[in-house]
Design a protein around this motif. Sequence first.
Motif, PDB file in Angstrom:
ATOM      1  N   UNK A  74      47.063  81.094  78.043  1.00 15.35           N
ATOM      2  CA  UNK A  74      47.814  82.294  77.656  1.00 15.35           C
ATOM      3  C   UNK A  74      47.411  82.810  76.283  1.00 15.35           C
ATOM      4  N   UNK A  75      46.720  81.996  75.498  1.00 23.28           N
ATOM      5  CA  UNK A  75      46.248  82.473  74.191  1.00 23.28           C
ATOM      6  C   UNK A  75      45.135  83.497  74.351  1.00 23.28           C
ATOM      7  N   UNK A  76      44.466  83.495  75.510  1.00 27.23           N
ATOM      8  CA  UNK A  76      43.363  84.420  75.743  1.00 27.23           C
ATOM      9  C   UNK A  76      42.064  83.997  75.084  1.00 27.23           C
ATOM     10  N   UNK A  77      42.035  82.820  74.503  1.00 32.88           N
ATOM     11  CA  UNK A  77      40.849  82.322  73.800  1.00 32.88           C
ATOM     12  C   UNK A  77      39.990  81.511  74.762  1.00 32.88           C
ATOM     13  N   UNK A  78      38.747  81.936  74.944  1.00 38.33           N
ATOM     14  CA  UNK A  78      37.838  81.262  75.871  1.00 38.33           C
ATOM     15  C   UNK A  78      37.507  79.840  75.426  1.00 38.33           C
ATOM     16  N   UNK A  79      37.729  79.519  74.177  1.00 38.24           N
ATOM     17  CA  UNK A  79      37.433  78.177  73.683  1.00 38.24           C
ATOM     18  C   UNK A  79      38.303  77.103  74.321  1.00 38.24           C
ATOM     19  N   UNK A  80      39.392  77.488  74.958  1.00 38.18           N
ATOM     20  CA  UNK A  80      40.259  76.493  75.585  1.00 38.18           C
ATOM     21  C   UNK A  80      39.683  75.982  76.907  1.00 38.18           C
ATOM     22  N   UNK A  81      38.812  76.726  77.536  1.00 38.08           N
ATOM     23  CA  UNK A  81      38.338  76.362  78.872  1.00 38.08           C
ATOM     24  C   UNK A  81      37.621  75.011  78.934  1.00 38.08           C
ATOM     25  N   UNK A  82      36.720  74.671  78.002  1.00 39.23           N
ATOM     26  CA  UNK A  82      36.093  73.347  78.079  1.00 39.23           C
ATOM     27  C   UNK A  82      37.104  72.205  77.968  1.00 39.23           C
ATOM     28  N   UNK A  83      38.127  72.397  77.177  1.00 39.42           N
ATOM     29  CA  UNK A  83      39.158  71.367  77.011  1.00 39.42           C
ATOM     30  C   UNK A  83      39.980  71.239  78.302  1.00 39.42           C
ATOM     31  N   UNK A  84      40.305  72.366  78.907  1.00 39.19           N
ATOM     32  CA  UNK A  84      41.057  72.340  80.157  1.00 39.19           C
ATOM     33  C   UNK A  84      40.230  71.689  81.256  1.00 39.19           C
ATOM     34  N   UNK A  85      38.945  71.968  81.290  1.00 45.05           N
ATOM     35  CA  UNK A  85      38.072  71.325  82.281  1.00 45.05           C
ATOM     36  C   UNK A  85      38.080  69.810  82.107  1.00 45.05           C
ATOM     37  N   UNK A  86      38.079  69.353  80.876  1.00 45.78           N
ATOM     38  CA  UNK A  86      38.159  67.909  80.614  1.00 45.78           C
ATOM     39  C   UNK A  86      39.478  67.341  81.138  1.00 45.78           C
ATOM     40  N   UNK A  87      40.569  68.059  80.879  1.00 40.60           N
ATOM     41  CA  UNK A  87      41.884  67.605  81.335  1.00 40.60           C
ATOM     42  C   UNK A  87      41.950  67.565  82.854  1.00 40.60           C
ATOM     43  N   UNK A  88      41.383  68.568  83.507  1.00 38.64           N
ATOM     44  CA  UNK A  88      41.391  68.596  84.967  1.00 38.64           C
ATOM     45  C   UNK A  88      40.558  67.455  85.548  1.00 38.64           C
ATOM     46  N   UNK A  89      39.421  67.178  84.913  1.00 42.92           N
ATOM     47  CA  UNK A  89      38.580  66.073  85.371  1.00 42.92           C
ATOM     48  C   UNK A  89      39.303  64.737  85.190  1.00 42.92           C
ATOM     49  N   UNK A  90      39.983  64.571  84.071  1.00 41.54           N
ATOM     50  CA  UNK A  90      40.745  63.341  83.815  1.00 41.54           C
ATOM     51  C   UNK A  90      41.853  63.184  84.852  1.00 41.54           C
ATOM     52  N   UNK A  91      42.563  64.276  85.136  1.00 45.60           N
ATOM     53  CA  UNK A  91      43.652  64.236  86.111  1.00 45.60           C
ATOM     54  C   UNK A  91      43.113  63.893  87.504  1.00 45.60           C
ATOM     55  N   UNK A  92      41.967  64.446  87.872  1.00 43.40           N
ATOM     56  CA  UNK A  92      41.369  64.171  89.178  1.00 43.40           C
ATOM     57  C   UNK A  92      40.971  62.700  89.280  1.00 43.40           C
ATOM     58  N   UNK A  93      40.419  62.142  88.213  1.00 44.01           N
ATOM     59  CA  UNK A  93      40.044  60.731  88.225  1.00 44.01           C
ATOM     60  C   UNK A  93      41.272  59.837  88.351  1.00 44.01           C
ATOM     61  N   UNK A  94      42.352  60.225  87.700  1.00 49.20           N
ATOM     62  CA  UNK A  94      43.580  59.443  87.796  1.00 49.20           C
ATOM     63  C   UNK A  94      44.133  59.471  89.221  1.00 49.20           C
ATOM     64  N   UNK A  95      44.060  60.637  89.867  1.00 48.89           N
ATOM     65  CA  UNK A  95      44.518  60.750  91.263  1.00 48.89           C
ATOM     66  C   UNK A  95      43.676  59.889  92.196  1.00 48.89           C
ATOM     67  N   UNK A  96      42.357  59.918  91.982  1.00 54.50           N
ATOM     68  CA  UNK A  96      41.466  59.105  92.797  1.00 54.50           C
ATOM     69  C   UNK A  96      41.777  57.628  92.611  1.00 54.50           C
ATOM     70  N   UNK A  97      42.029  57.229  91.387  1.00 53.96           N
ATOM     71  CA  UNK A  97      42.353  55.821  91.102  1.00 53.96           C
ATOM     72  C   UNK A  97      43.659  55.437  91.773  1.00 53.96           C
ATOM     73  N   UNK A  98      44.631  56.326  91.749  1.00 54.70           N
ATOM     74  CA  UNK A  98      45.918  56.059  92.405  1.00 54.70           C
ATOM     75  C   UNK A  98      45.762  55.962  93.917  1.00 54.70           C
ATOM     76  N   UNK A  99      44.898  56.788  94.480  1.00 52.50           N
ATOM     77  CA  UNK A  99      44.676  56.770  95.927  1.00 52.50           C
ATOM     78  C   UNK A  99      43.983  55.481  96.374  1.00 52.50           C
ATOM     79  N   UNK A 100      43.262  54.863  95.465  1.00 54.28           N
ATOM     80  CA  UNK A 100      42.529  53.644  95.798  1.00 54.28           C
ATOM     81  C   UNK A 100      43.369  52.388  95.786  1.00 54.28           C
ATOM     82  N   UNK A 101      44.630  52.515  95.422  1.00 56.09           N
ATOM     83  CA  UNK A 101      45.494  51.316  95.359  1.00 56.09           C
ATOM     84  C   UNK A 101      45.770  50.769  96.707  1.00 56.09           C
TER      85      UNK A 101
END
Length: 72
Positions: free
Chosen positions: A45-72
């Motif tokens: 919502x800040x409109x600053x494109x600099x946030x996108x790389x950080x959000x991509x990192x967060x999304x990748x981290x969240x996806x890895x956590x979901x995969x790890x949870x699914x593997x239990x």
Amino acid sequence: MTRVTIHDLRAARYCLAGVRPWFRRHGLDWQSFLDGGIEAETLRATGDALVEPVILQAEARAAMMLEADDGR
């Protein structure tokens, strides 16, 4: 919703000394972010494109956590 944390900033190789003033300029609470993260949409919502790389990192981290949870 994806929550961005300090770990995501570091993973994106952002300089924390530069990020703190960025938070202040955008009216965001730095200490609150350190304590619990911030929603990706709040950053977008800040409109600053600099946030996108950080959000991509967060999304990748969240996806890895979901995969790890699914593997239990």
